[in-house]
Design an enzyme around this catalytic site. Structure first.
Site, short mmCIF file in Angstrom:
data_model
loop_
_atom_site.label_atom_id
_atom_site.label_comp_id
_atom_site.label_asym_id
_atom_site.label_seq_id
_atom_site.Cartn_x
_atom_site.Cartn_y
_atom_site.Cartn_z
N SER A 99 -0.25 7.37 1.20
CA SER A 99 -1.29 7.35 0.17
C SER A 99 -2.19 8.57 0.33
CB SER A 99 -2.06 6.03 0.25
OG SER A 99 -2.84 5.83 -0.91
N GLU A 110 4.39 2.45 -9.35
CA GLU A 110 3.15 3.06 -8.87
C GLU A 110 2.50 3.94 -9.93
OE1 GLU A 110 2.80 4.62 -4.97
OE2 GLU A 110 4.89 4.17 -4.46
N HIS A 159 3.07 0.47 -4.15
CA HIS A 159 2.44 1.55 -3.40
C HIS A 159 2.57 1.32 -1.89
CE1 HIS A 159 -0.34 4.87 -2.95
NE2 HIS A 159 -1.20 4.13 -2.27
#
Length: 304
Positions: free
Chosen positions: A145, A240, A270
């Protein structure tokens, strides 16, 4: 079984959340509680460490035989939340699957420490590894991320500072575009069980603190010159809103001759790799990541 597993993960991530704006402390506590549910593998040992000016978590194989290589890991959390402990399922599985040690950096978080504090800390951690005598060809940057974004921007910062670059980069669902211009920001809204435009803009604003998002270190997927980068593995799921962050970075890197593997998995959320041990696709993706890292760091075993 995989379809059932994906449905269970999706349902868990869609559980009702508190309504209204949450404080930073509440956001951080909620994320730590979620990540505490992830499966940390057996076969590792951890210890507190320090890299440069920042604390880190040292993770290594719990065996008498490991391999000479280092994964420098950057945790996710929108630059606002998360910690080395919260991603121990990820670093632990990478360590077990590769036999390499990992250092997970506890970089400073926004809003207390906005841009460019995080990249300053991750670059400082890399410098500390180099100063300790580690060969950069035995180091891989990895992150998830926001931490996947940091893997890229730390490499940018290292290149621009004239430092030797790591052997490779691994990015899980990286956040790479503060301009939020990817089509997937619209097409995957509601399909993504984790992130929304509102949520990423909320935490993103804490990190930017009014700075122009059109900056290569904030939006490398659309603005950075990636010339000279080491090989990259980018893993992302189709469910995502940040999908296009990955696809555009891969295209941008390929255009300047960088060796890139874009690894897209269908119908997963995600940073789905966090669900290793409970989701087949997560285990398989981490197997591929470990293989990629092993290809880039070819080292002899270390007898302990």
């Amino acid at each position: 079984m995989s379809r059932e597993q994906r449905a269970q993960v999706d349902a868990m991530l869609r559980q009702p959340r508190p309504q209204g704006s949450r404080s930073v402390a509440e956001i951080r506590a909620g994320f730590e509680a979620l990540m505490a549910r992830m499966i940390v593998p057996d076969g590792i040992r951890t210890a507190r460490a320090k890299l440069g000016d920042r604390p880190a978590l040292h993770v290594e194989p719990d065996s008498d035989l490991s391999r000479a290589g280092t994964i420098l890991y950057f945790h996710g959390g929108g630059w606002v939340y998360g910690s080395p402990q919260s991603v121990l399922s990820l670093t632990g599985h990478l360590v077990v699957k590769t036999g390499f040690e990992a250092y997970s950096v506890d970089y400073r978080l926004a809003p207390e420490h906005p841009f460019p504090a995080a990249t300053e800390d991750t670059l400082g951690a890399y410098l500390a590894l180099l100063d300790s005598g580690l060969d950069p060809s035995a180091v891989v940057f990895a992150g998830d991320s926001a931490g996947g974004g940091l893997a890229v921007t730390t490499c940018l910062a290292a290149r621009d500072a004239g430092l030797p670059l790591p052997a490779a980069l691994v990015a899980f669902s990286p956040g790479l575009d503060a301009t939020r211009t990817g089509e997937s920001m619209v097409t995957k809204e509601g399909i993504d069980p984790v992130l929304t435009r509102e949520s990423v803009e909320h935490t993103g604003a804490m990190y930017l603190t009014g700075q122009d998002p059109h900056h290569p270190m904030l939006s490398p997927a659309v603005l950075a010159d990636l010339t000279g980068f080491p090989p990259m593995l980018i893993q992302v799921g189709t469910n995502e809103i940040l999908l296009d962050d990955s696809t555009r970075l891969a295209a941008r890197a390929t255009a300047v001759g960088v060796d890139v593997i874009l690894d897209v998995t269908a119908d997963v959320p995600h940073v789905f790799q966090s669900f290793a041990g409970a989701l087949d696709e997560a285990d398989e993706a981490l197997d591929r990541a470990a293989f990629f890292i092993g290809q880039r760091i070819r080292a002899r075993p270390i007898a302990r």
